[in-house]
Design a protein around this motif. Structure first.
Motif, mmCIF file in Angstrom:
data_model
loop_
_atom_site.group_PDB
_atom_site.id
_atom_site.type_symbol
_atom_site.label_atom_id
_atom_site.label_comp_id
_atom_site.label_asym_id
_atom_site.label_seq_id
_atom_site.Cartn_x
_atom_site.Cartn_y
_atom_site.Cartn_z
ATOM 1 N N GLY B 41 0.844 -1.186 0.000
ATOM 2 C CA GLY B 41 0.000 0.000 0.000
ATOM 3 C C GLY B 41 0.875 1.230 0.000
ATOM 4 O O GLY B 41 2.082 1.143 0.212
ATOM 5 N N GLU B 42 0.266 2.396 -0.219
ATOM 6 C CA GLU B 42 1.034 3.621 -0.231
ATOM 7 C C GLU B 42 1.119 4.181 1.181
ATOM 8 O O GLU B 42 0.535 3.626 2.103
ATOM 9 N N SER B 45 -1.458 3.983 4.405
ATOM 10 C CA SER B 45 -2.454 2.944 4.163
ATOM 11 C C SER B 45 -2.673 2.094 5.398
ATOM 12 O O SER B 45 -3.595 1.294 5.450
ATOM 13 N N GLU B 225 -5.520 0.265 1.534
ATOM 14 C CA GLU B 225 -5.666 1.667 1.152
ATOM 15 C C GLU B 225 -6.385 2.393 2.286
ATOM 16 O O GLU B 225 -7.461 1.950 2.718
ATOM 17 N N LYS B 226 -5.820 3.453 2.767
ATOM 18 C CA LYS B 226 -6.427 4.292 3.809
ATOM 19 C C LYS B 226 -6.971 3.468 4.979
ATOM 20 O O LYS B 226 -8.108 3.646 5.403
ATOM 21 N N TYR B 246 -8.471 0.218 -6.926
ATOM 22 C CA TYR B 246 -7.242 0.761 -6.352
ATOM 23 C C TYR B 246 -6.046 -0.122 -6.705
ATOM 24 O O TYR B 246 -4.973 0.371 -7.057
ATOM 25 N N THR B 247 -6.252 -1.449 -6.658
ATOM 26 C CA THR B 247 -5.188 -2.374 -7.037
ATOM 27 C C THR B 247 -4.789 -2.139 -8.489
ATOM 28 O O THR B 247 -3.612 -2.106 -8.851
ATOM 29 N N LEU B 250 -2.759 0.970 -8.761
ATOM 30 C CA LEU B 250 -1.416 0.782 -8.215
ATOM 31 C C LEU B 250 -0.530 0.006 -9.186
ATOM 32 O O LEU B 250 0.627 0.351 -9.422
#
Lengths: 339, 557
Positions: B41-42, B45, B225-226, B246-247, B250
């Motif tokens: 994750g970023e 996350s 994520e988040k 989201y995947t 990414l």
């Protein structure tokens, strides 16, 4: 081997400051108003006598030549004679220095014994009552001047409660001073096996030592707390915890040893401050140390004594900080390798 | 079979000045025995928070708001203390800081062994040396007495692995273990970790922002994520058929060896600025920059008072190359190869030992670096620095930062003119105008990168030197910034020198690439050729070390 060479290098580094101190004390006393030759000669002396005394003192030479003479005298351990007592300054300082050192060290040890555990506890339990107590003590220590705490303690424990002996010097007049070995009465008495004198000297020391330690407490406790907080949140402490190392080992071996580095540096500075603060505390408690000697000399414009005192203090500063640096070099493998 | 680690509906809240903030929302995942699970994750996350909760090292401000974690079928939360090191251990990023700086690595290893009663006073040293040998440290007897600062980053990370594996735990949590290490070091470290954990049948939770690495080393991947788990799937399935948007985003944003710049945002290019600057007609020689035989030496520490000085260290060892007008050149290599020194000499922030840098027909090395700030060429050569946060003054607003070069280099004085030009520059880099009054700490990573780019292009430079401008950014932000840089270069007719360790990123932005190693150029060619058909053995090693995640190259497991 590498460590030894680094320690040697550090000792070599201490030479220039010592030379600088000698030069500055020399120049400062020469810059003071008043002609020492006139002083020595007395009120009734005529021009010829003054000139003769001036020549005797070597004051008719140029400054650089005088400085060389001064250096030569220093090498022979000659700090000149005191104006007021006529005795050699070195002898006087040497007889009084142990009294000051004993008091200062007692104050420093006392404050370390309180401040370091307090700082560590405060850091491990931020926001707890220990932390608040630490904050209160630090604030009090910073804000109360030593002569005030000294007088305050005398008022309560000597005048009101009568627990403490009269604040008049190192030993009650009932006792004889112990045979001199180290010059520290408590240690000398213990060495001589004279426990009565030992306790008497400790009793005399309690109030002035507490006064000094209150003053020294603040910076040590604050630095210990801050350094411990930083160390405990350090990544290496997290690693130690992640690998299952227990609370005491993490706190004392991993965090405290790292935190000890800045604390030690602070100790060096605090010791120097204490030597300065001593001057007032010695006066309040009639302690026969070099501080009260210096005040007397200053009031009497006794320039050789003042010069000797300043030199002595400066050398102590240098030696203490040198000692701390050597200890740091032994603890921290990184010192001296940066850049 | 019960999984070794089971995280169920875990929620974590943090106390902050503005009340409680929930960092994890109902996070659930499992780790089976012997399984390697990647948590991807970023930043923000919640991937690290879940790991710290598992091992019981969560920050004091954090609290479990709900859910549970069980280890080997038994509840784990609050019970981690006796299990740490023996059953569960962890390795961290930034290995040098994660080791005690004033203790030898051997002592630290012995400490852990003794703590878990796996060694006594007599055999602790031999067992620690044995551990160092297992993590393939050369001369383990000698390294036993080494302090962390005497070891390289890669070596420190191996010591960390030795520490974590000392008591043969069954679960290892690795939190970004190779961030900050060179690609080749990253590969050897990760390979070593895989080998050791596999041999012991351990389960591993690998936390990373690098999809390529997760693909290479994990069996299953959890995408976060988040503070929420958005997808969890076996590696192959995740990369071939990602389900969650989201995947998908990414995966698209991670540059691979064949991706194109517009693919990074799945064809959705950022809307170009309304102001399209007219490319200026800039007369001059076609060859904008010529570097000839550039050498930079740094003195080494002397030995003793009268000992002979050791030979100076050559950071840049006689390199020569050219840059055409409007061209974009990548400068690639590992840390210490001299790429950053070269770029800062060309930017005239440092003096060279010898050689010449001919810029637009003039040798700019004639003027010492200290005086270059006053020269007219200063505005022509500008730089974007690596750390977009640290290169901004915390007390200056974005507008101040952008206006500064206009004031100092262009000599603009009129306040109205300044603010008009600043607003225009912000627009060009896609920075919303209302953010101009903000200070660095109020801006996101991507916004700070834009401020830095706007500052650099404020003087309308001919040459922009970009020193790893995106290495600290999340991949989705990096994608957008790369596209922005590419667009600006074409619109403004600038030339780029793009310094990076990441060949995939360089290939997206640069036409030509130079690979440096130990101060020398080892290979030069088109970015495609360097990445796909490297000739030099060092480049081949470098390319092979890049973790890949193309479906066709995924190992079948």
């Amino acid at each position: 081997m590498e460590k030894l060479s680094r320690i040697f290098g550090r000792i070599v580094q201490a030479v220039p400051p010592v030379f600088g101190v000698i030069l500055i004390t020399f120049l400062l006393t020469r810059a003071l108003p008043g002609d020492p030759a006139v002083f020595f000669a007395g009120l009734m002396a005529d021009e010829d006598t003054i000139a003769q005394i001036r020549a005797e003192l070597g004051l008719d030479h140029s400054l650089p030549v005088q400085f060389l003479y001064y250096l030569r005298d220093l090498l022979h351990g000659d700090l000149g004679n005191s104006l007021s007592t006529g005795r050699p300054v070195l002898t006087e300082l040497m007889s009084r220095l142990p009294a000051s050192l004993e008091l200062t060290l007692a104050g420093l040890l006392l404050s370390m014994a309180i401040a370091i555990p307090l700082g560590v506890l405060a850091a491990t339990r931020p926001g707890s009552w220990v932390d608040h107590l630490c904050r209160v003590l630090v604030t009090a220590g910073v804000s109360l001047p030593t002569f005030f705490t000294g007088l305050f303690l005398i008022y309560i424990f000597y005048y009101l409660l009568g627990w403490a002996p009269s604040p008049l010097g190192r030993l009650d007049f009932l006792y004889l001073s112990p045979p001199q070995v180290t010059g520290f009465y408590s240690i000398d008495a213990a060495l001589a096996g004279d426990w009565e004198v030992f306790w008497a000297s400790l009793r005399q020391m309690i109030l002035p030592a507490i006064t000094l330690s209150l003053f020294a407490l603040a910076p040590i406790a604050r630095m210990t707390r801050a350094a411990m907080l930083a160390a405990l949140s350090g990544e290496y402490v997290r690693t130690a915890r992640a690998n299952g190392l227990g609370g005491a080992r993490v706190i004392w071996v991993y965090a405290f040893r790292n935190a000890a580095l800045p604390v030690l540096t602070t100790l060096g500075m605090v010791f120097s401050f204490l030597l300065g603060a001593n001057v007032l505390v010695e006066k309040v408690f009639s302690w026969p140390g070099i501080g009260s000697y210096a005040i007397g000399a200053l009031v009497a414009s006794d320039y050789a004594a003042v010069q000797g005192f300043v030199l002595c203090m400066a050398l102590l500063f240098v030696v203490v900080n040198l000692f701390i640096d050597v200890v740091l070099t032994l603890i921290d493998p990184r010192i001296g390798l940066e850049s | 079979m019960t999984p070794l680690l089971k995280v169920e509906n875990l929620s974590i809240a943090f106390r902050t000045r503005n009340g409680e903030v929930t960092a994890l929302h109902d996070v659930s995942f499992e780790v089976g025995a012997g399984e390697v699970v990647g948590v991807v994750g970023e930043s923000g996350s919640g991937k690290s928070v879940s790991a710290y909760t598992t091992i019981g090292l969560l920050d004091q401000a954090g609290r479990v708001a709900g859910g549970s974690v069980s280890y080997d079928g038994k509840p784990l939360l609050g019970q981690q203390r006796p299990l740490r090191g023996r059953e569960i251990s962890m390795i961290f990023q930034n290995p040098r800081a994660a080791l005690n700086p004033i203790m030898t690595v051997g002592q630290q290893l012995s400490d852990v062994l003794k703590r878990h009663a796996l060694a006594g006073r007599t055999d602790a040293k031999s067992k620690a040396i044995d551990l160092l040998r297992q993590v393939q440290i050369n001369d383990p007897e000698e390294r036993y007495n080494a302090y962390p600062f005497e070891l390289s980053g890669g070596m420190c990370q191996r010591v960390m692995i030795a520490l974590a594996l000392a008591c043969s735990p069954r679960l290892l949590i690795a939190d970004e273990p190779t961030t900050g290490l060179d690609v080749t070091t990253q590969k050897t470290t990760m390979d070593l970790m895989r080998e050791l954990t596999r041999a012991r049948g351990m389960s591993v939770v690998l936390i990373t922002h690098d999809l390529g690495m997760a693909a290479e080393y994990c069996d299953r991947i959890v995408v976060m994520e988040k503070g929420r788990v958005v997808e969890s799937a076996p590696v192959r399935q995740l990369f071939t058929a990602p389900r969650h948007p989201y995947t998908q985003k990414l995966i698209a944003a991670s540059p691979g060896p064949d991706s194109r710049l517009e693919d990074l945002t799945r064809g959705q290019l950022e809307a170009p600025a309304k102001i399209t600057p007219t490319p200026q007609n800039r007369p001059g020689p076609d060859r904008l920059l010529e570097v000839v035989n550039l050498v930079k030496e740094f003195p080494r520490r002397g030995t003793g008072f009268f000992g002979r000085k050791p030979a100076p260290f050559r950071a840049v060892d006689g390199i020569s190359f050219e840059l055409r007008r409007g061209e974009s050149l990548g400068l690639v290599g590992e840390s210490g190869c001299g790429k950053s020194t070269t770029s800062s000499i060309i930017a005239r922030l440092q003096d060279a030992t010898s050689g010449s840098v001919i810029f637009d027909g003039h040798d700019i090395l004639h003027h010492p670096a200290q005086r270059f700030a006053k020269m007219p060429q200063r505005g022509q050569v500008q730089m974007v620095f690596q750390d977009s946060h640290d290169s901004l003054d915390p007390r200056w607003s974005a507008a101040d930062v952008i206006a500064q070069p206009l004031r100092r280099i262009m000599g603009m004085k009129d306040a109205g003119e300044l603010s008009r030009r600043t607003a225009m520059l912000a627009e060009m880099v896609g920075l919303p105008g209302e953010l101009l009054s903000r200070y660095p700490h109020q801006l996101s990573g991507g916004q700070k990168a834009r401020v830095n780019i706007a500052r650099a292009i404020a003087t309308d430079p001919l040459l922009l030197i970009l020193d790893e401008p995106t290495s600290a950014l999340d991949v989705s932000v990096q994608a957008v910034v790369l596209q922005l840089l590419d667009r600006l270069r074409r619109e403004l007719g600038m030339s780029y020198i793009f310094v990076s360790h990441d060949l995939n990123v360089v290939r997206l932005l640069c036409e030509r690439t130079i690979v440096m190693n130990r101060g020398k150029i080892v290979e030069e060619g088109s970015a495609e050729q360097v990445l796909h058909a490297p000739r030099d053995p060092y480049t081949q090693k470098l390319v092979a070390a890049i973790p890949h995640f193309e479906p066709e190259k995924l190992r079948v497991s």
